[in-house]
Design an enzyme around this catalytic site. Structure first.
Site: not given
Ligand code: RIB
Ligand code: CA
Length: 313
Positions: A10, A240
């Site tokens: 995303d 992340h």
């Protein structure tokens, strides 16, 4: 031989770091990008994924995926983290390319069936496309090499609630389906990504060595770093998504614990990844007969960041 991967994403600033990392890694062969809502709408995620392939001058298919969560109502996109454009509001021009016709779920199923046992799915966003692929062709769970996902948290605090991480919270039902399917899942959650701080000196060295990808990442990371440094006492950002790429290149960078993971799908704990370590029995049956997930609990942060910097430079 390079390890075959599909990246479900995303994009998203840390997604961009992960995708450039994978494109540059000689150990990996990116078979395609599949997109999902999350940091931005799925339309913008698809446009951004194509942009990343064009910046990196690589030809890989991009397949558009799910636009909304499988059950819960959509949550707002975190513009305050990734910017309205998903790239830190740097107003990058729209890409020239187009997504392929087939859906993300169909692309995953077709690609896994083309290379049975060889494809690793790296999931960097909410897990709707993987859940859709399981519905489309349940056998795919036995044909995938591994699912490596950035998401969840076992004992570290969450980032969208005290117990929930964003990717899981954005589609808890899909996440629970992924953690309980028969494929091998490795969870790269906040337990390890909150131990890895990417800062501007590293980004500046990468930009110096690789002005194209490095320049883009430096520019879009400023918005991301400002988000973290304005809210927390940190001079950088959490690493992340790109941690998943480091894991598939060199799993020894991480320490894992085995156990069953279930996801809370309602109530104030919604989105929590509830980890029952292997060998611990509980009177509540929810964790019985659930496949073991590898949950990353330790990380050699210096080794991880060095691998990122050397690969991108
Ligand atoms: O919680 C961090 C995750 O949520 C990362 O994948 C980031 O890109 C966002 O999708
Ligand atoms: Ca992401």
């Amino acid at each position: 031989m390079a390890r075959k991967i599909i990246i479900d994403t995303d994009p998203g600033i840390d997604d961009a770091m992960a995708i450039f990392f994978a494109f540059q890694a000689p150990q990996l062969e990116v078979l395609g990008l599949t997109t999902t809502f999350g940091n931005v709408s799925v339309d913008l995620a698809t446009q951004n994924a194509i942009t990343l392939t064009e910046i990196a001058k690589v030809t890989v298919p991009v397949a558009k995926g799910v636009a909304v969560p499988s059950v819960i109502a959509p949550r707002p996109h975190p513009d305050f983290v990734h910017g309205k454009d998903g790239f830190g509001n740097i107003d990058w021009p729209a890409p020239k390319g187009k997504a392929v016709e087939k859906s993300a779920a169909q692309f995953i199923v077709d690609t896994v069936r083309e290379f049975p046992g060889e494809v690793t799915i790296i999931a960097l966003g909410p897990l709707g496309n993987l859940a859709e692929a399981l519905k489309l062709d349940p056998e795919v769970a036995n044909l995938v090499d591994e699912v490596v996902l950035m998401g969840g948290t076992a004992i570290e605090y969450g980032n969208v609630s005290p117990v929930a991480e964003a990717n899981i919270m954005n589609d808890p039902h899909a996440a629970d389906a992924v953690f309980t399917a028969s494929w091998q899942v490795t969870m790269i959650g906040l337990d390890v990504t909150h131990q890895v701080l990417l800062d501007n000196p590293i980004l500046e060295r990468i930009r110096e060595a690789n002005p194209t990808e490095g320049g883009f990442l430096y520019d879009c990371a400023q918005h991301y770093i400002n988000f973290y440094s304005s809210r927390f006492d940190m001079d950088g950002c959490y690493f992340h998504d790109a941690s998943t790429i480091a894991y598939v290149i060199d799993p020894s960078i991480f320490g894992v614990e085995l156990g069953a993971v279930r996801v809370a799908c309602e109530g104030i704990g919604i989105g929590q990844t509830i980890f029952a370590p292997e060998g611990m029995d509980f009177p509540t049956p929810h964790w019985n007969d659930v496949p073991m997930t590898q949950v990353c609990m330790e990380v050699d942060s210096d080794k991880l960041l060095k691998l990122f910097e050397t690969t991108l430079s």
